[in-house]
Design a protein around this motif. Structure first.
Motif, PDB file in Angstrom:
ATOM      1  N   GLY A 174       1.215   4.176  -2.905  1.00 24.72           N
ATOM      2  CA  GLY A 174       1.085   5.607  -2.605  1.00 24.72           C
ATOM      3  C   GLY A 174       2.294   6.398  -3.080  1.00 24.72           C
ATOM      4  N   ASP A 197       0.837  -1.211   0.000  1.00 29.26           N
ATOM      5  CA  ASP A 197       0.000   0.000   0.000  1.00 29.26           C
ATOM      6  C   ASP A 197       0.869   1.257   0.000  1.00 29.26           C
ATOM      7  OD1 ASP A 197      -2.209  -1.662   0.042  1.00 29.26           O
ATOM      8  OD2 ASP A 197      -2.634  -1.356   2.182  1.00 29.26           O
ATOM      9  N   ASP A 198       1.922   1.252   0.851  1.00 29.98           N
ATOM     10  CA  ASP A 198       2.837   2.391   0.905  1.00 29.98           C
ATOM     11  C   ASP A 198       3.540   2.586  -0.437  1.00 29.98           C
ATOM     12  OD1 ASP A 198       2.110   2.684   3.549  1.00 29.98           O
ATOM     13  OD2 ASP A 198       4.003   1.941   4.377  1.00 29.98           O
TER      14      ASP A 198
END
Length: 126
Positions: A24, A20-21
């Protein structure tokens, strides 16, 4: 065995958070690159303008007249800042990719260990 299952769950969650990071960070880099292209286009337009051309800056709902050297300097400053942010973001992406790969390897090794333990249990009970 229960500890390994808990560790497997923990590794899976950590890997998901890293993914997820990473997503992003990639999106942030894409936005920065879009801003960089916009500012380069503005910079290119400035080179084709005569020195006394009227340059206006949109501030809220109002257009304010701006000096050309001031406008050129602002765009160059933005391009410098964006370039540094892209470099920083790319370093973060690389770091996240490396961490993610390490977690993935740890996860696969633990899964293999659990599968082997499960097979041994089956063979012992069979």
């Amino acid at each position: 065995m229960e500890d390994d299952r808990n560790k497997l769950q923990s590794l899976s969650e950590a890997l998901q958070k890293l993914q997820d990071d990473l997503q992003g960070a990639v999106e942030a880099r894409q936005k920065l690159e879009a801003q960089q292209q916009e500012n380069k286009a503005v910079q290119k337009e400035f080179t084709s303008l005569v020195d006394d051309a009227g340059i206006y800056k949109l501030v809220g709902p109002v257009l304010l007249k701006q000096d050309k050297t001031e406008a050129v300097s602002a765009v160059e400053g933005r391009l410098d800042f964006i370039g540094k942010e892209i470099t920083r973001t790319e370093a973060r992406i690389k770091e996240l990719q490396e961490s993610s790969e390490k977690k993935r390897v740890d996860l696969l090794q633990l899964q293999q260990k659990l599968q082997m333990a499960g097979q041994e249990q089956l063979e012992a009970s069979g």
